[in-house]
Design a protein around this motif. Structure first.
Motif, PDB file in Angstrom:
ATOM      1  N   ASN A   1     -18.384 -16.014   1.126  1.00 58.76           N
ATOM      2  CA  ASN A   1     -17.478 -16.258  -0.002  1.00 58.76           C
ATOM      3  C   ASN A   1     -17.317 -14.947  -0.781  1.00 58.76           C
ATOM      4  O   ASN A   1     -17.943 -14.750  -1.825  1.00 58.76           O
ATOM      5  CB  ASN A   1     -18.032 -17.364  -0.905  1.00 58.76           C
ATOM      6  CG  ASN A   1     -17.039 -17.801  -1.972  1.00 58.76           C
ATOM      7  OD1 ASN A   1     -16.103 -17.063  -2.304  1.00 58.76           O
ATOM      8  ND2 ASN A   1     -17.239 -18.988  -2.527  1.00 58.76           N
ATOM      9  N   PRO A   2     -16.477 -14.024  -0.275  1.00 60.69           N
ATOM     10  CA  PRO A   2     -16.348 -12.711  -0.912  1.00 60.69           C
ATOM     11  C   PRO A   2     -15.833 -12.782  -2.353  1.00 60.69           C
ATOM     12  O   PRO A   2     -16.215 -11.948  -3.181  1.00 60.69           O
ATOM     13  CB  PRO A   2     -15.383 -11.964   0.006  1.00 60.69           C
ATOM     14  CG  PRO A   2     -14.696 -13.021   0.808  1.00 60.69           C
ATOM     15  CD  PRO A   2     -15.665 -14.133   0.948  1.00 60.69           C
TER      16      PRO A   2
ATOM     17  N   ALA B   1     -32.419 -16.734  -3.728  1.00 50.38           N
ATOM     18  CA  ALA B   1     -31.953 -15.608  -2.908  1.00 50.38           C
ATOM     19  C   ALA B   1     -33.054 -14.569  -2.715  1.00 50.38           C
ATOM     20  O   ALA B   1     -32.827 -13.359  -2.792  1.00 50.38           O
ATOM     21  CB  ALA B   1     -30.713 -14.969  -3.528  1.00 50.38           C
ATOM     22  N   VAL B   2     -34.251 -15.055  -2.473  1.00 51.98           N
ATOM     23  CA  VAL B   2     -35.391 -14.175  -2.211  1.00 51.98           C
ATOM     24  C   VAL B   2     -35.416 -13.779  -0.741  1.00 51.98           C
ATOM     25  O   VAL B   2     -35.660 -12.627  -0.386  1.00 51.98           O
ATOM     26  CB  VAL B   2     -36.709 -14.876  -2.590  1.00 51.98           C
ATOM     27  CG1 VAL B   2     -37.917 -14.031  -2.185  1.00 51.98           C
ATOM     28  CG2 VAL B   2     -36.730 -15.169  -4.081  1.00 51.98           C
ATOM     29  N   HIS B   3     -35.156 -14.740   0.110  1.00 49.60           N
ATOM     30  CA  HIS B   3     -35.245 -14.596   1.558  1.00 49.60           C
ATOM     31  C   HIS B   3     -33.930 -15.129   2.131  1.00 49.60           C
ATOM     32  O   HIS B   3     -33.668 -16.327   2.055  1.00 49.60           O
ATOM     33  CB  HIS B   3     -36.449 -15.415   2.055  1.00 49.60           C
ATOM     34  CG  HIS B   3     -36.726 -15.349   3.518  1.00 49.60           C
ATOM     35  ND1 HIS B   3     -37.983 -15.098   4.019  1.00 49.60           N
ATOM     36  CD2 HIS B   3     -35.935 -15.501   4.608  1.00 49.60           C
ATOM     37  CE1 HIS B   3     -37.949 -15.116   5.337  1.00 49.60           C
ATOM     38  NE2 HIS B   3     -36.716 -15.364   5.711  1.00 49.60           N
ATOM     39  N   ILE B   4     -33.095 -14.238   2.673  1.00 58.33           N
ATOM     40  CA  ILE B   4     -31.789 -14.647   3.220  1.00 58.33           C
ATOM     41  C   ILE B   4     -31.883 -14.670   4.740  1.00 58.33           C
ATOM     42  O   ILE B   4     -31.880 -13.616   5.395  1.00 58.33           O
ATOM     43  CB  ILE B   4     -30.672 -13.685   2.770  1.00 58.33           C
ATOM     44  CG1 ILE B   4     -30.657 -13.538   1.241  1.00 58.33           C
ATOM     45  CG2 ILE B   4     -29.327 -14.168   3.292  1.00 58.33           C
ATOM     46  CD1 ILE B   4     -30.415 -14.820   0.494  1.00 58.33           C
ATOM     47  N   PRO B   5     -32.008 -15.854   5.366  1.00 56.31           N
ATOM     48  CA  PRO B   5     -32.118 -15.918   6.823  1.00 56.31           C
ATOM     49  C   PRO B   5     -30.837 -15.411   7.488  1.00 56.31           C
ATOM     50  O   PRO B   5     -29.731 -15.636   7.000  1.00 56.31           O
ATOM     51  CB  PRO B   5     -32.322 -17.413   7.091  1.00 56.31           C
ATOM     52  CG  PRO B   5     -32.732 -17.998   5.778  1.00 56.31           C
ATOM     53  CD  PRO B   5     -32.056 -17.177   4.732  1.00 56.31           C
TER      54      PRO B   5
ATOM     55  N   GLN C   1     -18.711  -5.341   5.523  1.00 55.09           N
ATOM     56  CA  GLN C   1     -18.445  -6.544   4.732  1.00 55.09           C
ATOM     57  C   GLN C   1     -18.844  -6.347   3.269  1.00 55.09           C
ATOM     58  O   GLN C   1     -18.138  -6.792   2.354  1.00 55.09           O
ATOM     59  CB  GLN C   1     -19.198  -7.727   5.339  1.00 55.09           C
ATOM     60  CG  GLN C   1     -18.703  -8.125   6.724  1.00 55.09           C
ATOM     61  CD  GLN C   1     -19.600  -9.158   7.395  1.00 55.09           C
ATOM     62  OE1 GLN C   1     -20.720  -9.410   6.938  1.00 55.09           O
ATOM     63  NE2 GLN C   1     -19.122  -9.750   8.477  1.00 55.09           N
ATOM     64  N   LEU C   2     -19.951  -5.686   3.040  1.00 56.26           N
ATOM     65  CA  LEU C   2     -20.404  -5.430   1.672  1.00 56.26           C
ATOM     66  C   LEU C   2     -19.440  -4.503   0.937  1.00 56.26           C
ATOM     67  O   LEU C   2     -19.161  -4.690  -0.254  1.00 56.26           O
ATOM     68  CB  LEU C   2     -21.807  -4.820   1.692  1.00 56.26           C
ATOM     69  CG  LEU C   2     -22.933  -5.752   2.161  1.00 56.26           C
ATOM     70  CD1 LEU C   2     -24.204  -4.961   2.436  1.00 56.26           C
ATOM     71  CD2 LEU C   2     -23.206  -6.844   1.133  1.00 56.26           C
TER      72      LEU C   2
ATOM     73  N   ALA D   1     -24.907 -11.983  -4.583  1.00 53.49           N
ATOM     74  CA  ALA D   1     -23.670 -11.291  -4.213  1.00 53.49           C
ATOM     75  C   ALA D   1     -23.745 -10.785  -2.781  1.00 53.49           C
ATOM     76  O   ALA D   1     -22.774 -10.887  -2.015  1.00 53.49           O
ATOM     77  CB  ALA D   1     -23.404 -10.139  -5.177  1.00 53.49           C
ATOM     78  N   VAL D   2     -24.897 -10.255  -2.401  1.00 51.70           N
ATOM     79  CA  VAL D   2     -25.080  -9.810  -1.016  1.00 51.70           C
ATOM     80  C   VAL D   2     -24.973 -10.999  -0.069  1.00 51.70           C
ATOM     81  O   VAL D   2     -24.307 -10.937   0.973  1.00 51.70           O
ATOM     82  CB  VAL D   2     -26.438  -9.101  -0.851  1.00 51.70           C
ATOM     83  CG1 VAL D   2     -26.754  -8.869   0.624  1.00 51.70           C
ATOM     84  CG2 VAL D   2     -26.450  -7.781  -1.601  1.00 51.70           C
ATOM     85  N   ALA D   3     -25.628 -12.110  -0.431  1.00 51.55           N
ATOM     86  CA  ALA D   3     -25.625 -13.286   0.434  1.00 51.55           C
ATOM     87  C   ALA D   3     -24.214 -13.853   0.615  1.00 51.55           C
ATOM     88  O   ALA D   3     -23.848 -14.297   1.709  1.00 51.55           O
ATOM     89  CB  ALA D   3     -26.552 -14.354  -0.144  1.00 51.55           C
ATOM     90  N   TYR D   4     -23.404 -13.854  -0.444  1.00 56.44           N
ATOM     91  CA  TYR D   4     -22.036 -14.357  -0.346  1.00 56.44           C
ATOM     92  C   TYR D   4     -21.121 -13.366   0.382  1.00 56.44           C
ATOM     93  O   TYR D   4     -20.135 -13.770   1.015  1.00 56.44           O
ATOM     94  CB  TYR D   4     -21.467 -14.620  -1.739  1.00 56.44           C
ATOM     95  CG  TYR D   4     -21.918 -15.913  -2.372  1.00 56.44           C
ATOM     96  CD1 TYR D   4     -21.685 -17.139  -1.738  1.00 56.44           C
ATOM     97  CD2 TYR D   4     -22.564 -15.926  -3.606  1.00 56.44           C
ATOM     98  CE1 TYR D   4     -22.086 -18.333  -2.320  1.00 56.44           C
ATOM     99  CE2 TYR D   4     -22.962 -17.114  -4.203  1.00 56.44           C
ATOM    100  CZ  TYR D   4     -22.729 -18.323  -3.557  1.00 56.44           C
ATOM    101  OH  TYR D   4     -23.122 -19.510  -4.137  1.00 56.44           O
TER     102      TYR D   4
END
Length: 546
Positions: free
Chosen positions: A369-370, A507-511, A410-411, A322-325
């Motif tokens: 992609n919110p 989704a361990v490591h989000i560059p 954004q979050l 969810a954070v990544a999107y």
């Protein structure tokens, strides 16, 4: 498997010279920090001549904390001992590994032995010969369990270091270690002369003896480090044109914490080189004919999100996804940084590092992609009336605080309330480990930055127990172990891909991005031949002053 490289041009042997007396004390500075570089040089103005000699004053925001390569991992330290010491191998401008102190090397077919043949006639700053005994002394000291070496893990599973003859040294490993050869080109593998043993506790604190192009004169705590040229230096593999001693007589590295003060000193000519000028003043520097801007690229340095998984909600992959999107990385970069200072990074290792493949990583990356973020949060029971409450931690420096503020906004739009906490990098490192070892309390995630020259950084970050006691799994451990024990380059690339796919998919490591912004340099136009070498390494061998 076999690698062997030889220098095609022999240079004159070094003459003996005693190291100048030194007096210095240490100051602790926090900083974090590849094998490619961007060079910006200035041609002499009409009617001017660049000459040999003189003193260059370089102003930085902080000081080194040690000149002992086994006692520190800070950029501010290794940029200094990279001048004092040298390495067995080197990175050239294309990021390829080339001979340096070692004129050739061989890797056994099973990958458990690496043999180096040294150039002849090399000497240390104190006039003692540099030979295989110095290499053995360096390595034995780096991996000695009684020596608090912070680089021990980077040397790999060394079983023994054997002096075959004065010019030949052999490393024997308990198992193949694919990252070893590239590590021999890194400043943390700097070769230290065995005469440093006689200095006792003063080594790296008040004295240091190496074979590098510059030698230590003095270190005044919190003020400046003075280095003089090594008149007997011979260039074997460093990516410079000058084959002998530096043209400069002296390099003074001065601590000036305030960015505006550093810039003012550059504008008045009090200093000739600065690092990290105020980012808001870059256009003014570009428009000043007396100044030149240099931005490091492909430094091996990147920023990423990592999560506390020891408790809810980030022990659930949906929360991490969810954070990544929810975040729009490209939009955040446009707000936080000037164009050209940073690049979007899609891989867990940075551009310029072996294995980095933006297209491959893009297959497993999370695009903005919110709606998908809201859907995942709803599945977990979160809503507008019950938002997810978390803490977003980051360290101070450049414009990263503005970056996380954009992410915070954004979050919030998808129902994640992120409280921002900012601290110095040393405190952040300790805090992340502390949070990972807690099983209760509000959950955290952080924007962390690491730099390394090889994909082995993934092993150091994520193999159990990990750098910060974070995400761990037996499956990931097995994948990471394969990246270390696979010596064949093609097969190792496949192993690295498997690790990156795992880290991204789970989704361990989000560059996030690869920074040039953290390493912006500016010089006065009188400085000719300044270069940002591999792994964000300022190179002074070719520098002349008008």
């Amino acid at each position: 498997m076999f690698w062997q490289f030889k220098l095609t041009k022999r240079t004159a042997q070094r003459q003996r010279r005693s190291l100048l007396g030194v007096a210095l004390t240490a100051i602790l500075v926090s900083a974090c920090g590849n094998n490619q570089q961007t060079t910006t040089t200035t041609s002499p103005s009409p009617g001017t001549t660049a000459t040999e000699g003189g003193t260059l004053i370089w102003a930085r925001y902080g000081d080194a904390d040690s000149l002992d390569p086994h006692r520190t991992t800070t950029t501010l330290s290794w940029q200094i001992f990279d001048q004092i010491y040298d390495t067995l191998l080197a990175f050239n401008d294309s990021g390829e590994i080339v001979p340096n102190l070692a004129r050739e090397w061989q890797v056994s077919d099973d990958g458990t032995e690496v043999t180096f043949v040294l150039n002849e006639g090399m000497t240390c700053h104190d006039g003692t010969p540099f030979d295989a005994n110095d290499v053995k002394y360096t390595a034995d000291r780096a991996i000695d369990s009684q020596n608090p070496s912070v680089t021990r893990g980077a040397w790999g599973p060394i079983e023994a270091v054997d002096v075959v003859d004065p010019q030949t040294v052999r490393f024997r490993f308990q198992s193949p270690f694919a990252a070893f050869v590239s590590f021999m080109a890194d400043p943390f593998a700097s070769m230290i002369c065995d005469s440093n043993q006689e200095l006792g506790d003063q080594f790296g604190v008040s004295q240091a003896v190496g074979t590098g192009p510059l030698q230590l004169v003095s270190w005044t705590r919190g003020d400046e480090i003075v280095l003089d040229k090594n008149p007997d230096y011979v260039r074997y593999g460093r990516p410079v044109q000058n084959e002998g001693a530096a043209y400069l007589d002296r390099l003074v590295v001065r601590q000036i914490p305030e960015a505006q003060t550093r810039l003012a000193g550059l504008q008045t000519g009090e200093v000739q080189l600065i690092v990290n000028p105020p980012l808001d003043d870059l256009d003014a520097i570009r428009g000043n004919s007396n100044l030149e801007l240099h931005v490091a690229e492909n430094t091996g340095h990147n920023f990423f999100f990592e999560f506390t998984v020891s408790r809810p909600p980030f022990n659930d992959i949906r929360a991490r996804q969810a954070v990544a999107y929810a975040i729009d990385i490209d939009a955040a970069l446009r707000v936080a940084f000037d164009e050209g200072l940073v690049e979007r990074e899609r891989c867990p290792i940075s551009r310029g590092v072996f294995g980095n493949d933006q297209e491959f990583c893009g297959q497993y990356s999370y695009e903005h992609n919110p709606d998908r973020a809201r859907q995942l949060l709803a599945e977990m029971g979160y809503s507008a009336n019950r938002p997810m409450e978390v803490i977003l931690m980051t360290s101070t420096g450049d414009n990263r605080e503005r970056m996380v503020q954009v992410f915070q906004s954004q979050l919030a739009q998808v129902g994640i309330n992120a409280k921002i906490e900012t601290m110095d990098i040393g405190t952040l490192n300790a805090r992340v480990k502390q949070e990972n070892e807690r099983t209760s309390g509000i959950s955290t995630f952080d924007m962390m930055d690491w730099a390394w020259f090889d994909p082995d950084i993934l092993y150091q970050l994520w193999h159990s127990p990990g750098a910060y006691s974070g995400y761990q799994s037996p499956e990931l451990d097995k994948l990471l172990e394969r990246t270390r024990t696979t010596v064949d380059a093609t097969q190792r690339r496949e192993a690295v891909n498997d690790v990156m796919e795992y880290l991204l998919s789970n989704a361990v490591h989000i560059p996030l991005y690869t920074p040039g912004s953290l390493w912006v340099y500016a010089t006065r136009s009188q400085v000719q031949g300044f270069k940002i070498g591999p792994f964000n390494r300022p190179v002074f061998n070719d520098v002349r002053l008008q």
